[in-house]
Motif scaffolding. Structure first.
Motif, PDB file in Angstrom:
ATOM      1  N   GLY A  46       0.805  -1.243  -0.018  1.00 56.33           N
ATOM      2  CA  GLY A  46       0.069  -0.058  -0.033  1.00 56.33           C
ATOM      3  C   GLY A  46       0.721   1.096   0.017  1.00 56.33           C
ATOM      4  O   GLY A  46       0.521   2.349  -0.739  1.00 56.33           O
ATOM      5  N   TRP A 114     -12.634   3.397  -5.820  1.00 49.27           N
ATOM      6  CA  TRP A 114     -12.775   3.070  -4.528  1.00 49.27           C
ATOM      7  C   TRP A 114     -11.407   3.113  -3.710  1.00 49.27           C
ATOM      8  O   TRP A 114     -10.339   2.176  -4.123  1.00 49.27           O
ATOM      9  CB  TRP A 114     -13.402   1.835  -4.617  1.00 49.27           C
ATOM     10  CG  TRP A 114     -13.497   1.067  -3.193  1.00 49.27           C
ATOM     11  CD1 TRP A 114     -13.021  -0.170  -2.692  1.00 49.27           C
ATOM     12  CD2 TRP A 114     -14.467   1.409  -2.165  1.00 49.27           C
ATOM     13  NE1 TRP A 114     -13.521  -0.377  -1.389  1.00 49.27           N
ATOM     14  CE2 TRP A 114     -14.290   0.481  -1.187  1.00 49.27           C
ATOM     15  CE3 TRP A 114     -15.086   2.623  -1.985  1.00 49.27           C
ATOM     16  CZ2 TRP A 114     -14.999   0.695   0.017  1.00 49.27           C
ATOM     17  CZ3 TRP A 114     -15.796   3.111  -0.819  1.00 49.27           C
ATOM     18  CH2 TRP A 114     -15.837   1.834   0.261  1.00 49.27           C
ATOM     19  N   THR A 115     -11.258   3.967  -2.714  1.00 47.22           N
ATOM     20  CA  THR A 115     -10.144   4.010  -1.805  1.00 47.22           C
ATOM     21  C   THR A 115     -10.448   3.436  -0.584  1.00 47.22           C
ATOM     22  O   THR A 115      -9.405   3.528   0.194  1.00 47.22           O
ATOM     23  CB  THR A 115      -9.603   5.325  -1.768  1.00 47.22           C
ATOM     24  OG1 THR A 115     -10.678   6.169  -1.386  1.00 47.22           O
ATOM     25  CG2 THR A 115      -9.180   5.878  -3.265  1.00 47.22           C
ATOM     26  N   SER A 117     -11.232   0.453   2.324  1.00 45.56           N
ATOM     27  CA  SER A 117     -10.816  -0.911   2.453  1.00 45.56           C
ATOM     28  C   SER A 117     -11.759  -1.893   1.954  1.00 45.56           C
ATOM     29  O   SER A 117     -12.958  -1.810   2.259  1.00 45.56           O
ATOM     30  CB  SER A 117     -10.466  -1.038   4.127  1.00 45.56           C
ATOM     31  OG  SER A 117     -11.469  -0.962   4.804  1.00 45.56           O
ATOM     32  N   GLY A 118     -11.285  -2.959   1.586  1.00 46.32           N
ATOM     33  CA  GLY A 118     -12.276  -3.938   1.160  1.00 46.32           C
ATOM     34  C   GLY A 118     -12.827  -3.822  -0.231  1.00 46.32           C
ATOM     35  O   GLY A 118     -12.321  -3.017  -0.836  1.00 46.32           O
ATOM     36  N   PRO A 119     -13.400  -4.891  -0.895  1.00 49.54           N
ATOM     37  CA  PRO A 119     -13.778  -4.716  -2.177  1.00 49.54           C
ATOM     38  C   PRO A 119     -14.857  -3.876  -2.224  1.00 49.54           C
ATOM     39  O   PRO A 119     -15.482  -3.534  -1.325  1.00 49.54           O
ATOM     40  CB  PRO A 119     -14.146  -6.109  -2.531  1.00 49.54           C
ATOM     41  CG  PRO A 119     -14.413  -6.971  -1.392  1.00 49.54           C
ATOM     42  CD  PRO A 119     -13.539  -6.476  -0.276  1.00 49.54           C
ATOM     43  N   HIS A 120     -14.962  -3.139  -3.706  1.00 49.33           N
ATOM     44  CA  HIS A 120     -15.964  -2.292  -3.610  1.00 49.33           C
ATOM     45  C   HIS A 120     -17.314  -2.851  -4.117  1.00 49.33           C
ATOM     46  O   HIS A 120     -18.592  -2.471  -3.315  1.00 49.33           O
ATOM     47  CB  HIS A 120     -15.755  -1.349  -4.773  1.00 49.33           C
ATOM     48  CG  HIS A 120     -17.014  -0.464  -5.356  1.00 49.33           C
ATOM     49  ND1 HIS A 120     -17.247   0.715  -4.031  1.00 49.33           N
ATOM     50  CD2 HIS A 120     -17.518  -0.200  -6.244  1.00 49.33           C
ATOM     51  CE1 HIS A 120     -18.539   1.264  -4.781  1.00 49.33           C
ATOM     52  NE2 HIS A 120     -18.361   0.749  -5.962  1.00 49.33           N
ATOM     53  N   THR A 215     -12.958  11.232  -1.687  1.00 45.35           N
ATOM     54  CA  THR A 215     -11.704  10.865  -2.589  1.00 45.35           C
ATOM     55  C   THR A 215     -12.065   9.876  -3.530  1.00 45.35           C
ATOM     56  O   THR A 215     -12.387   9.024  -3.440  1.00 45.35           O
ATOM     57  CB  THR A 215     -10.795  10.297  -1.260  1.00 45.35           C
ATOM     58  OG1 THR A 215     -11.298   9.249  -0.742  1.00 45.35           O
ATOM     59  CG2 THR A 215     -10.303  11.371  -0.392  1.00 45.35           C
TER      60      THR A 215
ATOM     61  N   SER B  34      -9.235  -5.906   6.423  1.00 41.75           N
ATOM     62  CA  SER B  34     -10.191  -5.304   6.387  1.00 41.75           C
ATOM     63  C   SER B  34     -11.267  -5.950   7.361  1.00 41.75           C
ATOM     64  O   SER B  34     -11.546  -7.229   7.299  1.00 41.75           O
ATOM     65  CB  SER B  34     -10.768  -5.369   5.011  1.00 41.75           C
ATOM     66  OG  SER B  34     -11.053  -6.291   4.479  1.00 41.75           O
ATOM     67  N   GLY B  37     -16.468  -4.206   4.721  1.00 43.53           N
ATOM     68  CA  GLY B  37     -16.308  -3.397   3.461  1.00 43.53           C
ATOM     69  C   GLY B  37     -17.159  -1.993   3.603  1.00 43.53           C
ATOM     70  O   GLY B  37     -17.730  -1.762   2.634  1.00 43.53           O
ATOM     71  N   GLU B 119       0.552   0.830   6.703  1.00 41.80           N
ATOM     72  CA  GLU B 119       0.463  -0.306   6.029  1.00 41.80           C
ATOM     73  C   GLU B 119       1.777  -1.139   6.273  1.00 41.80           C
ATOM     74  O   GLU B 119       1.858  -2.301   5.925  1.00 41.80           O
ATOM     75  CB  GLU B 119       0.275  -0.055   4.652  1.00 41.80           C
ATOM     76  CG  GLU B 119      -0.894   0.798   4.223  1.00 41.80           C
ATOM     77  CD  GLU B 119      -1.813   0.114   3.283  1.00 41.80           C
ATOM     78  OE1 GLU B 119      -1.323  -0.773   2.404  1.00 41.80           O
ATOM     79  OE2 GLU B 119      -3.012   0.152   3.308  1.00 41.80           O
ATOM     80  N   ARG B 144     -10.263   5.489   6.729  1.00 43.96           N
ATOM     81  CA  ARG B 144     -10.573   4.061   5.808  1.00 43.96           C
ATOM     82  C   ARG B 144      -9.886   3.063   6.218  1.00 43.96           C
ATOM     83  O   ARG B 144     -10.562   2.009   5.910  1.00 43.96           O
ATOM     84  CB  ARG B 144      -9.964   4.715   4.335  1.00 43.96           C
ATOM     85  CG  ARG B 144     -10.982   5.896   3.472  1.00 43.96           C
ATOM     86  CD  ARG B 144     -10.426   5.541   2.211  1.00 43.96           C
ATOM     87  NE  ARG B 144      -9.071   6.254   1.894  1.00 43.96           N
ATOM     88  CZ  ARG B 144      -8.836   7.357   1.591  1.00 43.96           C
ATOM     89  NH1 ARG B 144      -9.614   8.274   1.496  1.00 43.96           N
ATOM     90  NH2 ARG B 144      -7.554   7.849   1.276  1.00 43.96           N
TER      91      ARG B 144
END
Lengths: 444, 402
Positions: A46, A114-115, A117-120, A215, B34, B37, B119, B144
């Motif tokens: 990251g 998509w910023t 965490s996790g999938p969008h 963002t 995560s 989501g 990270e 986030r």
């Protein structure tokens, strides 16, 4: 007369070939962007991805400034001002547009931006992305407009005078933006929805900065713009307009004598550079999620200038390289990695290149090896004595910059591009003949 | 080619190679993991903590650049808190390891280092920043990634509204405006005031509007609001305008550099009414004002002359370590770190969401800068102290409760 027109007509490209020629930078940009998004982004840590993103924005800034400071030989010190104009316009459209159209200032994009965490989970593009993209382009246009307005009267000036005018412009932009009224915060969305556009768009937060923006900026969007910027600037450099720019840089009076409308071309360079600086401003604002005029003062302009000067005045690949180096270097100096792998790799590359051209410089090889050895021993010594090099990193950084400018006052690449370096050498008598540009497959 | 030139050239070449190789160097352990989501404000939760070994916390600060003293003071306070805690056995029986990164006072750099902390270094919580603009850059990333962030001294109300992971230990600008107004109205009994503020500065402009609002609510009258801008040195026009209205005091929410100038010029113009300001006055530079700031007051986070045992203990230990009197930023950094340790001790686990909810439910934490309780907006409710300037030295005057 008629034959002349026919001849001219025959020379201009056919309509069917213009459209693909105009569109291929966008297509190439999309290809690179998809590559960055799907292949590079998920597979690097990251932190590295973040550095690549910042480097990308810096590339756009450096390369666009190259058009003015490098190609045209003018000295603009207001690049951050154009970035601020574009950034604030884009931020204002994205933020208040989100409130007006979508009811809240939350993120409304697709998977590409998509910023979190996790999938969008959603599709690649959302309604927010269109707003974001549109706002970056409008931000660029606004900056270009500002460039036109500033450029028209001031580009009749030269050298130091122009530098002072552009510096003044940057400061004016900063002060004006700091005088804007308070932002309408996300939790006052209902109030914002009732306020008319023209007054809402000017509520830019003043000295507090324009904060809490959604963002959207990801590797995808940044490298889409980076690729387009690079291709446009490269093609510009090799076009008739670009040759006019270069002629102004070499000798203004001579180019005027040859029929180049100097002021007009200077303004044109200024407008083009401002446009890209404006889009970079939009990407910057929606990356950080906040934009503050006090951070886009002349120090930011100087950063851009340093990149251009270090890269070589007029070299696109040089500016790109310098932007990457100057972004990465302060971070690398935080925890100095072992120097010897870089030194060895460099030695190997130099040996291979020199061997291929049959032009041996044994002294350069020895010196590289010696410097690597000294640097590595110094690093080991500091580590063994418990000296924390991170505390001295900005001093090291400045020292390296000084060393660079002493050893290569013309910048890393001078006025050449990466792929021209060996091509030129090969053309010298006695060297192996190879067509210019054919020896390396590096692209900007 | 001379030898120096040759060496310089080679050094340059090595540097290029080094940075290119460094770019590709991969950092250990990617991804903050995560928990859910969830989008933006809903917040994710990190699982950076492995349950054993050191507890790693991060701090980002301006250790270089124009505001370096802010970052260094705060870092000193935090380092001291960490050292003390480790001597006392750490948190949950585990030692604490602090990683501090310099952001050169830039927002973009703040984002980079916060990303790096989360990270690459896999911190369980982040401390920082002093300036609100840089806190606002770091906060969205913490939110986030689901890593709690405690700001020691960002006073802009927007900072904590980024999300439920973000909190702070200092009071916010509106409160300081209220404190100034309350002190002028109730302790000094004034009804007619004037203000002089820096319109180019978020801090000053915000404090001014909050003061004016509060003072009017308390039944006072603000006769005139005069403004200046960054870099102004001559304030005689504004001061003359203020003198014509003959107020009982002037509210001066600026930084110490301007305040000293303004005070001198005001006294020269024959304005001898009290000047009242905020924590921007807090600096040793006030001594340059000589006696022109006598009979003036400012609100602050803490006073090293406060007689509470927590304060006196802290001042003594800080002087032992750093050989100087701690300023407000050091005290706030110290409090932020200790509040974080306290929350860690109480938290169910050190994973993002548990730790954040533990921080947000802090009540009556006895800090050096006062009793801290985190409210629903993740801002503390706490006391402010009023200091009187006597011959350039701030002296403890009163404590104002919210």
């Amino acid at each position: 007369m008629k034959t002349l027109i026919n001849q001219a007509r025959a020379l201009s490209p056919a309509a069917w070939s213009v459209i693909p020629r105009a569109l291929w930078p966008v297509a190439a940009g999309l290809a690179v962007a998809v590559l960055m998004h799907a292949v590079v982004g998920p597979n690097v840590p990251g932190f590295t991805a973040k550095m690549m993103l910042v480097a990308g924005i810096n590339i756009i800034l450096a390369v666009s400034l190259t058009v003015v400071n490098g190609f045209t030989g003018q000295f603009s010190m207001g690049h951050a001002g154009f970035m601020a104009v574009g950034g604030y316009v884009a931020a204002s459209i994205t933020y208040y547009g989100s409130i007006k159209f979508f009811g809240s200032a939350d993120f409304a994009g697709g998977a590409l931006s998509w910023t979190g965490s996790g999938p969008h989970g959603g599709g690649p593009l959302g309604k927010g992305d269109l707003l974001f993209m549109g706002s970056c382009l409008v931000g660029g246009l606004a900056a270009a407009g500002a460039g036109y307005i500033v450029g028209l009267p001031s580009l009749r000036l030269r050298g130091d005078y122009l530098a002072i005018v552009t510096l003044g412009f940057g400061e004016i932009v900063r002060v004006l933006l700091q005088g804007t009224p308070d932002q309408v915060q996300p939790w006052r969305a209902a109030e914002a929805a009732e306020t008319p556009w023209y007054s809402l768009m000017l509520k830019l937060g003043g000295p507090k900065g324009f904060n809490l923006l959604p963002t959207y900026t990801t590797l995808f969007w940044v490298y889409l713009f980076v690729t387009i910027t690079l291709i446009v600037c490269y093609r510009l450099k090799n076009s008739s307009t670009g040759r006019a720019f270069l002629s102004i840089r070499e000798d203004e009076i001579a180019s005027q004598a040859m029929g180049v409308d100097v002021t007009r071309y200077k303004v044109r360079a200024f407008v083009i550079a401002s446009f890209f600086a404006g889009t970079a401003g939009g990407l910057y604002a929606m990356d950080i999620g906040a934009i503050s005029a006090s951070d886009l003062g002349f120090l930011k302009s100087f950063e851009c200038i340093i990149m251009v000067v270090l890269g070589g005045m007029g070299s696109i690949s040089g500016a790109t390289l310098a932007a990457i180096i100057l972004t990465a270097l302060p971070e690398i100096l935080r925890e100095l990695p072992p120097v010897w792998p870089a030194g060895l790799a460099l030695l190997a590359v130099m040996a291979v290149v020199q061997g291929a051209h049959r032009r041996w410089h044994p002294r350069s090889l020895v010196v590289v090896a010696a410097v690597t050895l000294v640097a590595e021993l110094g690093r080991r010594y500091c580590a063994s004595q418990g000296i924390n090099l991170a505390e001295y990193r900005m001093i090291l950084y400045a020292l390296l910059l000084i060393v660079m400018m002493i050893s290569r006052p013309q910048g890393l690449l001078g006025v050449r591009e990466v792929w021209e370096i060996f091509g030129r050498r090969a053309r010298r008598p006695g060297a192996v003949a190879s067509p210019p540009g054919a020896s390396s497959g590096v692209s900007p | 080619m001379s030898a120096i030139q040759l060496i310089a050239r080679a050094a340059a070449v090595v540097m290029v190679g080094l940075s290119l190789v460094g770019c590709g160097k991969s950092e250990g352990g990617a991804g903050g993991g995560s928990g859910g989501g969830g989008k933006g404000a809903a917040g994710a939760s990190n699982t950076n903590d492995q349950g054993t070994g050191d507890i790693v916390i991060g701090h980002y600060a301006s250790l270089t650049g124009a505001e370096a003293t802010f970052g260094i003071s705060t870092d000193n306070g935090i380092k001291m808190a960490v050292a003390e805690r480790n001597q006392a056995g750490g948190v949950r029986g585990r030692p604490i390891r602090l990683i501090t990164y310099d952001n050169q006072g830039k927002p973009q750099e703040s984002q980079t280092v916060v990303t790096r902390l989360i990270e690459s270094d896999r911190v369980v919580a982040v401390l920082g920043e002093v300036a609100s603009s840089r806190s606002l850059a770091g906060a969205p990333i913490c939110q986030r990634k689901g890593v709690p962030m405690v700001s020691p001294s960002s006073t802009n109300p927007d900072v904590t509204s980024v999300g439920d992971m973000i909190s702070r230990v200092c009071f916010i600008d509106p409160f300081q405006g209220l404190v100034g107004a309350k002190f002028a109205r109730e302790n000094l009994g004034f009804t007619r005031g004037a203000t002089l503020y820096n319109r180019a500065q978020a801090y000053s402009a915000g404090l001014n509007s909050n003061f004016v609002e509060a003072f009017r609510t308390l039944g006072g009258q603000v006769l005139t609001e005069q403004a200046y801008s960054d870099g102004d040195n001559d304030f005689s026009a504004q001061l003359t305008a203020i003198r014509e209205r003959s107020p009982e005091f002037i509210y001066l929410p600026g930084y110490y550099t301007e305040v000293v100038n303004i005070a001198r010029q005001a006294r020269r113009l024959g304005i001898d009414i009290p000047l009242i300001g905020g924590d921007g006055w807090d600096s040793e530079e006030l001594k340059n004002a000589g006696d022109s700031l006598n009979n003036s007051y400012f609100s602050n986070h803490y006073s090293h002359e406060d007689t509470r045992p927590e304060v006196q203990d802290f001042v003594r230990r800080y002087r032992e370590v750093y050989q100087k009197i701690p300023d407000g930023l050091a005290a706030l950094g110290y409090d932020a770190a200790r509040l974080l340790f306290d929350a860690m001790e109480r938290a169910e686990s050190l994973h993002g969401r548990d730790l954040a909810s533990s921080i947000n439910s802090t009540t009556n934490f006895a800090g050096v800068t006062g009793m801290i309780s985190i409210d629903a907006n993740r801002n503390p409710t706490k006391d402010a102290v009023i200091l009187e300037v006597v011959n350039g030295q701030p002296k403890y005057k009163a404590t104002v409760r919210p």
